[in-house]
Design a protein around this motif. Structure first.
Motif, mmCIF file in Angstrom:
data_model
loop_
_atom_site.group_PDB
_atom_site.id
_atom_site.type_symbol
_atom_site.label_atom_id
_atom_site.label_comp_id
_atom_site.label_asym_id
_atom_site.label_seq_id
_atom_site.Cartn_x
_atom_site.Cartn_y
_atom_site.Cartn_z
ATOM 1 N N UNK A 43 1.028 -1.363 -0.368
ATOM 2 C CA UNK A 43 -0.010 -0.407 0.374
ATOM 3 C C UNK A 43 0.854 1.373 -0.252
ATOM 4 N N UNK A 44 2.015 1.218 0.466
ATOM 5 C CA UNK A 44 2.471 2.172 1.166
ATOM 6 C C UNK A 44 3.655 2.811 -0.368
ATOM 7 N N UNK A 45 4.042 1.850 -1.073
ATOM 8 C CA UNK A 45 4.839 1.648 -2.815
ATOM 9 C C UNK A 45 3.564 1.970 -3.461
ATOM 10 N N UNK A 46 2.153 1.904 -3.504
ATOM 11 C CA UNK A 46 1.456 2.277 -4.389
ATOM 12 C C UNK A 46 0.946 4.091 -4.029
ATOM 13 N N UNK A 47 0.801 3.928 -2.844
ATOM 14 C CA UNK A 47 0.881 5.297 -2.533
ATOM 15 C C UNK A 47 1.652 6.293 -3.078
ATOM 16 N N UNK A 48 3.227 5.816 -2.941
ATOM 17 C CA UNK A 48 3.799 6.887 -3.427
ATOM 18 C C UNK A 48 4.431 6.742 -4.673
ATOM 19 N N UNK A 49 3.511 5.698 -5.170
ATOM 20 C CA UNK A 49 3.627 5.561 -6.563
ATOM 21 C C UNK A 49 2.558 6.688 -7.607
ATOM 22 N N UNK A 50 1.623 6.731 -7.214
ATOM 23 C CA UNK A 50 0.231 7.349 -7.400
ATOM 24 C C UNK A 50 1.273 9.004 -6.826
ATOM 25 N N UNK A 51 2.028 9.669 -6.016
ATOM 26 C CA UNK A 51 2.256 10.860 -4.929
ATOM 27 C C UNK A 51 3.671 10.893 -6.747
ATOM 28 N N UNK A 52 3.656 10.195 -7.406
ATOM 29 C CA UNK A 52 5.418 10.230 -8.053
ATOM 30 C C UNK A 52 4.430 10.613 -9.182
ATOM 31 N N UNK A 53 3.692 9.740 -9.387
ATOM 32 C CA UNK A 53 2.026 10.684 -10.978
ATOM 33 C C UNK A 53 1.685 11.809 -10.362
ATOM 34 N N UNK A 54 1.390 12.371 -9.998
ATOM 35 C CA UNK A 54 1.381 13.375 -9.764
ATOM 36 C C UNK A 54 2.748 14.333 -9.493
ATOM 37 N N UNK A 55 3.759 14.258 -8.945
ATOM 38 C CA UNK A 55 4.004 15.075 -9.281
ATOM 39 C C UNK A 55 4.938 15.281 -11.414
ATOM 40 N N UNK A 56 5.252 14.117 -11.278
ATOM 41 C CA UNK A 56 5.799 13.702 -12.818
ATOM 42 C C UNK A 56 4.467 14.814 -13.800
ATOM 43 N N UNK A 57 3.424 14.765 -13.808
ATOM 44 C CA UNK A 57 2.056 14.877 -14.302
ATOM 45 C C UNK A 57 2.156 16.689 -13.773
ATOM 46 N N UNK A 58 2.612 17.133 -12.924
ATOM 47 C CA UNK A 58 2.522 18.949 -12.927
ATOM 48 C C UNK A 58 3.803 19.595 -13.319
ATOM 49 N N UNK A 59 4.607 18.221 -13.726
ATOM 50 C CA UNK A 59 6.179 18.906 -13.698
ATOM 51 C C UNK A 59 5.943 19.415 -15.470
ATOM 52 N N UNK A 60 5.342 18.265 -16.143
ATOM 53 C CA UNK A 60 4.673 17.946 -17.069
ATOM 54 C C UNK A 60 4.614 19.388 -17.855
ATOM 55 N N UNK A 61 2.728 19.662 -17.197
ATOM 56 C CA UNK A 61 2.113 20.690 -17.485
ATOM 57 C C UNK A 61 2.766 22.504 -17.229
ATOM 58 N N UNK A 62 3.288 21.900 -15.925
ATOM 59 C CA UNK A 62 4.634 23.075 -16.477
ATOM 60 C C UNK A 62 5.116 23.842 -17.175
ATOM 61 N N UNK A 63 5.672 22.751 -17.596
ATOM 62 C CA UNK A 63 7.090 23.162 -18.214
ATOM 63 C C UNK A 63 5.705 23.903 -19.529
ATOM 64 N N UNK A 64 5.332 22.563 -20.183
ATOM 65 C CA UNK A 64 4.336 23.607 -21.570
ATOM 66 C C UNK A 64 3.320 24.686 -20.830
ATOM 67 N N UNK A 65 3.731 25.109 -19.928
ATOM 68 C CA UNK A 65 2.627 26.670 -18.705
ATOM 69 C C UNK A 65 1.368 26.289 -19.200
ATOM 70 N N UNK A 66 0.609 24.819 -19.077
ATOM 71 C CA UNK A 66 -0.786 24.795 -18.638
ATOM 72 C C UNK A 66 -1.616 25.041 -18.106
#
Length: 266
Positions: free
Chosen positions: A151-174
């Motif tokens: 469960x902890x590993x899954x929660x970390x992966x979800x958190x990482x996904x949010x961070x990466x999606x944020x990063x991609x979106x911010x890079x393209x100023x969405x």
């Protein structure tokens, strides 16, 4: 010393020139030189030698980010890189927790064996491994069940996904990424404050300060949630920064052959 974001960007990416169909406006944006025609860059205002990159009606001219918009884009991309790097490290942590959950007993034995080896060395330096908070935290993790670790590993992966999606979106100023960053970052601020009440460290203080500043910066500069006029005011601000509109409203046309004013880029 202030940074000329327009010329800085043109130096890296090149000039953006446009030939409007309207004769009066066209004459304001081009000059003839002894090296040939030069067109005014819509970003920095300098004249660049050669044919324009594109042309057409003035209303169809590209809306080129300039000045404050470029500065904001630089800040957003810095935040994007920070989010992406953090996401990668969280993914690595999730993988480590998953691997640990599959070989928990072997890791416990290996840790205890090495602890016995290092205990005499630690005593020599007056360090009590048996009462070390770091060692205690590691040993406590051995008591977690396999299901809980997954469960902890899954929660970390979800958190990482949010961070990466944020990063991609911010890079393209969405704009959706700006909303996501503000909401996600603000949601974790109470947890970061709580961690400071448990134990204060310069790293935690710096992280909290950066996240608070990031939330306030994006909220105010991007006019999110209706602040400072909302989306309509934000779009109007960007459109008003267009050099094509400035040239259209200018009372003094740029006469061919002038030597003063913006420099000709060669």
């Amino acid at each position: 010393m202030s940074i000329d974001w327009n010329r800085r960007t043109c130096a890296r990416r090149g000039h953006v020139t446009y030939a409007p169909q309207e004769p009066d406006l066209r004459s304001r944006l081009t000059v003839d030189t002894h090296l040939g025609e030069a067109w005014r860059c819509l970003r920095c205002g300098d004249f660049a030698l050669g044919a324009p990159l594109s042309g057409g009606p003035a209303a169809h001219a590209p809306l080129v980010p300039r000045g404050k918009v470029l500065r904001d884009l630089f800040v957003l991309r810095f935040l994007a890189l920070e989010r992406a790097v953090r996401g990668v490290f969280i993914v690595l942590a999730a993988v480590a927790v998953w691997k640990f959950s599959n070989s928990q007993d072997a890791v416990r034995r290996l840790f205890n064996e090495n602890l016995d080896v290092f205990r005499p060395v630690a005593r020599h330096f007056n360090y009590d491994l048996d009462h070390s908070p770091v060692v205690g935290t590691i040993q406590k993790s051995f008591g977690y069940g396999h299901h809980m670790l997954l469960i902890v590993a899954g929660a970390l992966l979800l958190y990482a996904l949010i961070e990466i999606v944020e990063g991609v979106g911010l890079w393209y100023a969405k704009r959706w990424a700006e909303y996501l960053t503000v909401v996600a970052t603000a949601a974790f601020l109470p947890l970061e404050v709580y961690e400071l009440t448990e134990k204060v460290s310069w790293l935690k203080i710096a992280t909290l300060a950066v996240n608070i500043l990031a939330v306030l910066y994006i909220l105010l500069t991007k006019r999110l949630f209706g602040l400072r006029g909302g989306r309509r005011a934000f779009d109007a601000e960007r459109e008003s920064a267009s050099l094509m509109e400035v040239a259209t409203a200018s009372d003094e046309p740029v006469a061919p052959g002038v030597t003063s004013g913006p420099a000709v880029s060669i």
